[in-house]
Write a protein that holds these residues in place. Structure first.
Motif, PDB file in Angstrom:
ATOM      1  N   ASP A   1       4.282   5.521   2.404  1.00  0.00           N
ATOM      2  CA  ASP A   1       4.597   6.951   2.548  1.00  0.00           C
ATOM      3  C   ASP A   1       4.537   7.371   4.013  1.00  0.00           C
ATOM      4  OD1 ASP A   1       4.923   7.077  -0.100  1.00  0.00           O
ATOM      5  OD2 ASP A   1       3.004   8.085  -0.550  1.00  0.00           O
ATOM      6  N   PHE A   2       3.463   6.912   4.663  1.00  0.00           N
ATOM      7  CA  PHE A   2       3.299   7.291   6.076  1.00  0.00           C
ATOM      8  C   PHE A   2       4.443   6.733   6.916  1.00  0.00           C
ATOM      9  CE2 PHE A   2       1.617   5.707  10.211  1.00  0.00           C
ATOM     10  CZ  PHE A   2       1.693   6.922  10.879  1.00  0.00           C
TER      11      PHE A   2
ATOM     12  N   ALA B   1      -2.876  -6.220   8.328  1.00  0.00           N
ATOM     13  CA  ALA B   1      -4.299  -5.937   8.562  1.00  0.00           C
ATOM     14  C   ALA B   1      -5.052  -7.221   8.883  1.00  0.00           C
ATOM     15  CB  ALA B   1      -4.908  -5.282   7.324  1.00  0.00           C
TER      16      ALA B   1
ATOM     17  N   GLU C   1       0.842  -1.201   0.000  1.00  0.00           N
ATOM     18  CA  GLU C   1       0.000   0.000   0.000  1.00  0.00           C
ATOM     19  C   GLU C   1       0.874   1.246   0.000  1.00  0.00           C
ATOM     20  OE1 GLU C   1      -4.282  -0.743   0.220  1.00  0.00           O
ATOM     21  OE2 GLU C   1      -3.405   1.126   0.954  1.00  0.00           O
TER      22      GLU C   1
ATOM     23  N   GLY D   1       0.148   4.382   0.335  1.00  0.00           N
ATOM     24  CA  GLY D   1      -0.159   5.316   1.411  1.00  0.00           C
ATOM     25  C   GLY D   1       0.491   4.905   2.719  1.00  0.00           C
ATOM     26  N   VAL D   2       0.490   3.594   2.969  1.00  0.00           N
ATOM     27  CA  VAL D   2       1.095   3.090   4.197  1.00  0.00           C
ATOM     28  C   VAL D   2       2.610   3.268   4.136  1.00  0.00           C
ATOM     29  CG1 VAL D   2       1.449   1.030   5.623  1.00  0.00           C
ATOM     30  CG2 VAL D   2      -0.784   1.449   4.576  1.00  0.00           C
TER      31      VAL D   2
ATOM     32  N   LYS E   1      -2.519  -3.784  12.011  1.00  0.00           N
ATOM     33  CA  LYS E   1      -2.942  -2.489  11.454  1.00  0.00           C
ATOM     34  C   LYS E   1      -4.400  -2.284  11.822  1.00  0.00           C
ATOM     35  CE  LYS E   1      -0.250  -2.605   7.159  1.00  0.00           C
ATOM     36  NZ  LYS E   1      -0.407  -2.890   5.721  1.00  0.00           N
ATOM     37  N   PRO E   2      -4.887  -1.117  12.083  1.00  0.00           N
ATOM     38  CA  PRO E   2      -4.065   0.095  12.242  1.00  0.00           C
ATOM     39  C   PRO E   2      -3.360   0.023  13.593  1.00  0.00           C
ATOM     40  CG  PRO E   2      -6.444   0.596  12.081  1.00  0.00           C
ATOM     41  CD  PRO E   2      -6.310  -0.869  12.245  1.00  0.00           C
ATOM     42  N   PHE E   3      -2.139   0.513  13.613  1.00  0.00           N
ATOM     43  CA  PHE E   3      -1.363   0.340  14.841  1.00  0.00           C
ATOM     44  C   PHE E   3      -1.280   1.635  15.628  1.00  0.00           C
ATOM     45  CE2 PHE E   3       1.358   0.735  11.104  1.00  0.00           C
ATOM     46  CZ  PHE E   3       1.892   1.999  11.331  1.00  0.00           C
TER      47      PHE E   3
ATOM     48  N   GLU F   1       7.694   8.669   6.474  1.00  0.00           N
ATOM     49  CA  GLU F   1       7.711   9.937   7.219  1.00  0.00           C
ATOM     50  C   GLU F   1       7.853   9.690   8.713  1.00  0.00           C
ATOM     51  OE1 GLU F   1       4.561  12.739   6.217  1.00  0.00           O
ATOM     52  OE2 GLU F   1       4.624  11.909   4.170  1.00  0.00           O
ATOM     53  N   LEU F   2       7.098   8.691   9.203  1.00  0.00           N
ATOM     54  CA  LEU F   2       7.138   8.391  10.639  1.00  0.00           C
ATOM     55  C   LEU F   2       8.547   7.971  11.045  1.00  0.00           C
ATOM     56  CD1 LEU F   2       5.585   7.918  13.343  1.00  0.00           C
ATOM     57  CD2 LEU F   2       5.292   5.545  12.607  1.00  0.00           C
TER      58      LEU F   2
END
Lengths: 546, 124
Positions: free
Chosen positions: B18-19, B82, B13, B15-16, B103-105, B22-23
């Protein structure tokens, strides 16, 4: 005529010459008699056997005559033609012989008629024998059919052309719950549910019109106690002279199979729904990861910013979504049924932990009243878990629109005497809603209690659950029909079976039903329909307002 | 200057990924992200990670579960999935996964598990 005419004859005659005359007459008529003459009562009794074909008796014996011989013959269970041969006698005496059972009374001077008389008597005897055999055979076969009819587990019945019950066997009594004494002569349709009766009448009409109708079908019988039973019926027309004179039916109780099928359908449906929903929930987890993660990061960054409050709300909503999905997945995951030592209180606490958040969001206070000394159950914890979730969720949804306070009470207790452990889930549900709307509300835990209350007071509306202990919704309705017919139009059924058949149909009511969970607006609407069924009449002037 | 630990993220994924990128950057890690298990194996060979975040259900011939043993040779592997298949989770832990995060964690929990994995990887 060359038929086998060997006959065994017993001749009652005082002198051999008389016997000889008779034998000669028989021979002349082409008989070959084997014969014996007797002249006394003991001799006659001694020779009276079932292999005799005919008895010829002289009427004038000094000590023993035709009259006495007939008397003796009558006491035996023998069918032997008895012919009296006499000298010139009174017609009256001749008639009396015939009355005593002689088949013929001949004058000695007309012995030429003896042969034909014997032939006639023998023919009649053969006919009687044939009749007896046929009767015995009929009796046997009737006995056999009766034995079959009374001992098969299938119900067997016969209806006439109008559809009225003419015969029913014992199994039919058992299946239908009626004795034949109660149901003979009744139209067979009166034993069926309304839908089944309509279908049956249509079928009979088509059969009467000579159309071919399916011989096997499933239909539903209403038992005497009001319960219903599914049967598989095989029906054939009974025809006479090309006309249908009745219908013969065999019914078999298939309610067990029906229940199993229904359960299977339900569980298949539920399995399909939960696996679909589980897939959707699972798919939601990835985007939820992004939403919850990013809102949390944003929230950290905007701690002292006014926008932080908005992000916090986003985070809360995202967290709630996460919980819903997680709870759902925990439920939807199929578990193979398995019993194990299970603590009911533990399950209640687990479930409440799972549902605490949504309950808190809707301001539902939860009160525990769990007995500490509850015995450990041998049960499937996952199924019990589901049951508890369903009960609590139903209670929660019932209270969602209700005014505060909204209270959920969970009580467990042990009924040692009956070997039961009881979990009670009580909510301040529609009762509270109605109270808040200005109605006066009283509650009853089941139909029997409701009837008690109805006896002592005036009520405008009854809202009743369908499934209850002691007296269920349909049972309550039937009692209302008997005791308070006015209230039959003032009842609303509350049902939780969204997927299942609605049981109120079974009692043949058109009473409105509310599916749980219900919204406040829906309750208002239903109450309005029940209390004011007619469109409001135009107000007349001069009438005082209530 | 301490060397930033290197974390390999394998998740289909975007989006996951990318997140997580950043995290991880905010948490002070270098991150390499791949969309398939096969690409993850290539990336691990090129630059050995200190910890690996591995998704389970991914398109392609190689699933996360298939790649677990191979990836675990390079660094402790944290399953991030997930799926709520607890049986599978238990099996993967037995087969060498370092930990298992649904997920979501919760960011706190992931941070703690990741720190423990990096420490574990460096110690071995």
């Amino acid at each position: 005529v060359t038929a086998a005419r060997a006959i065994d004859a017993l001749i009652v005659a005082a002198v051999p010459a008389d016997a000889d005359w008779m034998v000669t007459a028989l021979r002349r008529a082409a008989f070959t008699p084997r014969w014996r003459r007797v002249a006394t009562e003991p001799e006659f009794v001694d020779r009276l056997t079932s292999d005799l074909d005919v008895i010829l008796a002289d009427s004038r014996l000094p000590s023993f005559g035709a009259g006495r011989a007939l008397e003796i013959l009558k006491t035996r269970d023998l069918d032997i033609p008895f012919i009296v041969v006499s000298g010139p006698i009174d017609e009256e005496i001749a008639v009396s012989y015939l009355e005593q059972g002689a088949v013929e009374c001949l004058g000695k001077d007309r012995l030429g008629r003896l042969g034909p008389a014997v032939a006639r008597a023998l023919a009649q005897r053969r006919l009687r024998e044939a009749l007896r055999t046929a009767e015995a055979a009929l009796h046997e076969s009737e006995k056999r059919y009766r034995l079959i009819a009374e001992n098969v587990s299938d119900g067997i019945f016969l209806i006439d052309a109008e559809g009225c019950l003419v015969f029913g066997n014992r199994s039919l009594e058992e299946i239908a719950g009626f004795t034949m004494a109660e149901s003979l002569g009744r139209p067979i349709f009166s034993l069926l549910t309304r839908d089944a009766a309509v279908a049956a009448m249509a079928r009979l009409a088509r059969a009467q019109a000579g159309e071919s109708v399916p011989r096997a079908f499933e239909t539903e019988i209403v038992r005497k106690d009001g319960s219903t039973v599914w049967v598989e019926a095989h029906i054939t027309s009974v025809m006479k002279d090309g006309r249908m004179t009745g219908r013969l039916g065999v019914v078999r109780d298939i309610s067990g199979r029906k229940r199993a099928e229904e359960a299977l359908r339900q569980s298949e449906k539920l399995a399909a729904i939960s696996s679909l929903a589980a897939g959707v929930a699972h798919e939601l987890n990835n985007p939820l990861t992004i939403i919850t993660g990013r809102t949390e990061l944003l929230h950290r960054q905007l701690k002292d910013d006014p926008l932080g409050l908005q992000v916090e709300k986003l985070a809360q909503a995202a967290t709630r979504c996460t919980r819903i999905v997680r709870n759902f997945l925990a439920l939807a995951r199929p578990h193979p049924p398995e019993r194990q030592p299970t603590s009911l209180n533990g399950i209640v606490r687990d479930v409440l932990e799972l549902l605490a958040y949504p309950l808190r969001v809707d301001n539902v206070d939860v009160t525990f009243d769990l007995a500490p000394d509850l015995p450990t159950l041998w049960a499937d914890p996952h199924q019990l878990h589901q049951v508890a979730v369903n009960l609590i969720t139903n209670a929660h949804q019932a209270m969602r629109d209700a005014p505060l306070p909204r209270r959920l009470t969970l009580a467990s207790r042990s009924e040692g005497g009956r070997g039961w452990v009881v979990l009670e889930v009580a909510d301040t549900g529609p009762g509270i809603i109605l109270s808040a709307e200005g109605h006066h509300v009283e509650t009853a835990e089941h139909g029997a209690v409701a009837l008690e209350k109805l006896r002592g007071g005036h009520y405008d509306l009854i809202m009743s659950d369908v499934r209850m202990p002691e007296l269920d919704g349909p049972g309550l309705y039937r009692e209302l029909q008997r005791r308070h017919p006015r209230l039959c139009r003032r009842i609303v059924f509350l049902t939780g079976d969204v997927l299942g058949p609605c049981r109120t149909e079974l009692v043949g009511t058109t009473a409105p039903t509310l599916s749980k969970p219900f919204a406040l607006g829906e309750i208002r609407r239903v109450i309005e329909t029940v209390l004011h069924p007619e469109p409001p009449a135009p107000a007349r002037e001069g009438e005082p307002h209530q | 200057v301490t060397v930033r630990a290197h974390v390999l993220v394998v998740d289909d994924e975007e989006g996951v990924r990318d997140f997580l990128r950043e995290l991880l950057d905010m948490l002070g890690y270098d991150a390499t992200c791949t969309a398939t298990a096969a690409a993850g194996l290539v990336a691990a060979r090129q630059r050995e990670p200190d910890a690996i975040l591995l998704d389970l259900s991914m398109p392609g011939t190689l699933t996360g579960a298939d790649a677990l043993t191979s990836l675990a040779r390079y660094a402790p592997v944290i399953i991030v999935t997930a799926s709520v298949d607890l049986e599978l989770g238990r099996r993967l832990l037995r087969e060498g996964a370092f930990d298992y995060v649904n997920k979501p964690f919760d960011i706190e929990r992931l941070t703690m598990v990741l720190a423990a994995a990096v420490e574990h990887g460096r110690a071995r």
